[in-house]
Design a protein around this motif. Structure first.
Motif, PDB file in Angstrom:
ATOM      1  N   VAL A  75     -38.983 -29.978  84.195  1.00 23.42           N
ATOM      2  CA  VAL A  75     -39.666 -31.222  84.530  1.00 23.42           C
ATOM      3  C   VAL A  75     -40.206 -31.078  85.956  1.00 23.42           C
ATOM      4  O   VAL A  75     -39.422 -30.845  86.881  1.00 23.42           O
ATOM      5  CB  VAL A  75     -38.695 -32.422  84.453  1.00 23.42           C
ATOM      6  CG1 VAL A  75     -39.450 -33.727  84.600  1.00 23.42           C
ATOM      7  CG2 VAL A  75     -37.889 -32.396  83.164  1.00 23.42           C
ATOM      8  N   TYR A  76     -41.502 -31.231  86.158  1.00 21.50           N
ATOM      9  CA  TYR A  76     -42.066 -31.028  87.495  1.00 21.50           C
ATOM     10  C   TYR A  76     -43.385 -31.789  87.634  1.00 21.50           C
ATOM     11  O   TYR A  76     -43.907 -32.344  86.663  1.00 21.50           O
ATOM     12  CB  TYR A  76     -42.254 -29.536  87.783  1.00 21.50           C
ATOM     13  CG  TYR A  76     -43.213 -28.791  86.882  1.00 21.50           C
ATOM     14  CD1 TYR A  76     -44.466 -28.411  87.331  1.00 21.50           C
ATOM     15  CD2 TYR A  76     -42.855 -28.451  85.577  1.00 21.50           C
ATOM     16  CE1 TYR A  76     -45.354 -27.720  86.511  1.00 21.50           C
ATOM     17  CE2 TYR A  76     -43.726 -27.754  84.758  1.00 21.50           C
ATOM     18  CZ  TYR A  76     -44.976 -27.389  85.226  1.00 21.50           C
ATOM     19  OH  TYR A  76     -45.837 -26.708  84.405  1.00 21.50           O
ATOM     20  N   VAL A 135     -35.475 -29.639  87.272  1.00 20.33           N
ATOM     21  CA  VAL A 135     -36.385 -30.719  87.661  1.00 20.33           C
ATOM     22  C   VAL A 135     -36.753 -30.523  89.122  1.00 20.33           C
ATOM     23  O   VAL A 135     -35.896 -30.225  89.956  1.00 20.33           O
ATOM     24  CB  VAL A 135     -35.757 -32.113  87.400  1.00 20.33           C
ATOM     25  CG1 VAL A 135     -34.402 -32.252  88.089  1.00 20.33           C
ATOM     26  CG2 VAL A 135     -36.685 -33.228  87.839  1.00 20.33           C
ATOM     27  N   CYS A 162     -31.876 -29.107  90.565  1.00 25.32           N
ATOM     28  CA  CYS A 162     -32.684 -30.234  91.027  1.00 25.32           C
ATOM     29  C   CYS A 162     -33.203 -29.876  92.417  1.00 25.32           C
ATOM     30  O   CYS A 162     -32.414 -29.527  93.297  1.00 25.32           O
ATOM     31  CB  CYS A 162     -31.853 -31.511  91.108  1.00 25.32           C
ATOM     32  SG  CYS A 162     -30.956 -31.922  89.592  1.00 25.32           S
ATOM     33  N   LEU A 212     -35.315 -36.900  85.938  1.00 21.73           N
ATOM     34  CA  LEU A 212     -34.544 -36.434  84.787  1.00 21.73           C
ATOM     35  C   LEU A 212     -33.352 -37.352  84.568  1.00 21.73           C
ATOM     36  O   LEU A 212     -32.604 -37.639  85.501  1.00 21.73           O
ATOM     37  CB  LEU A 212     -34.045 -35.003  85.033  1.00 21.73           C
ATOM     38  CG  LEU A 212     -33.010 -34.463  84.043  1.00 21.73           C
ATOM     39  CD1 LEU A 212     -33.655 -34.224  82.677  1.00 21.73           C
ATOM     40  CD2 LEU A 212     -32.368 -33.184  84.576  1.00 21.73           C
ATOM     41  N   CYS A 227     -37.146 -34.502  93.872  1.00 25.74           N
ATOM     42  CA  CYS A 227     -37.037 -35.131  92.561  1.00 25.74           C
ATOM     43  C   CYS A 227     -35.867 -36.114  92.561  1.00 25.74           C
ATOM     44  O   CYS A 227     -35.092 -36.198  93.522  1.00 25.74           O
ATOM     45  CB  CYS A 227     -36.809 -34.075  91.485  1.00 25.74           C
ATOM     46  SG  CYS A 227     -35.169 -33.298  91.598  1.00 25.74           S
ATOM     47  N   SER A 234     -40.875 -36.597  90.075  1.00 25.11           N
ATOM     48  CA  SER A 234     -40.262 -36.088  88.841  1.00 25.11           C
ATOM     49  C   SER A 234     -38.883 -36.704  88.667  1.00 25.11           C
ATOM     50  O   SER A 234     -38.132 -36.849  89.636  1.00 25.11           O
ATOM     51  CB  SER A 234     -40.143 -34.563  88.896  1.00 25.11           C
ATOM     52  OG  SER A 234     -41.411 -33.964  89.050  1.00 25.11           O
ATOM     53  N   ALA A 289     -32.602 -37.424  89.792  1.00 28.98           N
ATOM     54  CA  ALA A 289     -31.935 -37.083  88.539  1.00 28.98           C
ATOM     55  C   ALA A 289     -30.649 -37.877  88.394  1.00 28.98           C
ATOM     56  O   ALA A 289     -29.936 -38.108  89.372  1.00 28.98           O
ATOM     57  CB  ALA A 289     -31.634 -35.590  88.485  1.00 28.98           C
TER      58      ALA A 289
END
Length: 201
Positions: free
Chosen positions: A113-114, A136, A160, A143, A164, A141, A166
């Motif tokens: 995921v990016y 990620v 991570c 997650l 981002c 971004s 998460a």
């Protein structure tokens, strides 16, 4: 028997070089299909919407499923195996929900995921990836990883990075060659009630 979709040419999602391409304004529902590609990605969701259920996405010369340009995808009960790049890649404002899938035996990361992608993963099994199980990175971004099993990877379980966000909850992460969960470079992550073991010496 289940439908088989095979792509033997092309190398770019943006140019439509995928076995199945879902463009802006389109909505595709795939169920009990087998999709493979000998040169490009198997499925590219480029601004459209896709629902993929109880299917096999196998042996992509690039990624298995790519979701980009604000596209969205729901993957339920699928097997993704044997891809040269990420089994699932979500970026460029794309969004995906992954539930009860098996992702295994890939040459890269399982789910990546990016660049502003957002992914919600629940009850997936990821194993035997050459790189991380899930990654990620990048500002915007996000997650959510819950109730997943990530094991026997050639690198870490989850990474991570790069601003981002998460949420990592109730996962079992074990027998990976690197850290169970690695957080770096201004990433903001919350981990709750996960089970992780140490990498081998």
């Amino acid at each position: 028997c289940a439908p088989l979709v095979r792509q033997s040419g092309g190398d770019s999602v943006s140019e439509g070089m995928v076995a199945i391409g879902v463009l802006e304004g389109a909505h595709v529902h795939l169920e009990e299909c087998t999709v493979t590609s000998s040169r490009g990605a198997c499925i590219g969701v480029n601004g459209g919407r896709a629902t993929i259920k109880n299917s096999s996405v196998v042996d992509g010369a690039q990624a298995g499923v790519v979701v980009c340009n604000k596209g969205s995808a729901s993957l339920h009960g699928n097997t993704l195996t044997g891809h040269s790049r990420a089994s699932v890649a979500v970026f460029g404002g794309g969004e995906a929900v992954l539930e009860s899938n098996t992702i295994r035996d890939g040459q890269d990361v399982g789910v990546y995921v990016y660049e502003g992608g957002r992914v919600n993963m629940v009850k997936n099994t990821i194993r035997h990836m050459e790189k991380e199980g899930v990654g990620v990175s990048g500002c915007g971004s996000h997650l959510h990883l819950e109730g997943c099993s990530i094991s026997k990877g050639g690198s870490g379980g989850v990474f991570c990075a790069e601003e981002c966000t998460a949420t990592i909850q109730d996962n079992t992460i074990f027998q990976n060659q690197g850290a169970g969960i690695a957080i770096s470079t201004k990433a903001v992550s919350t981990a709750r009630t996960c089970s992780c073991d140490c990498p081998p010496p």
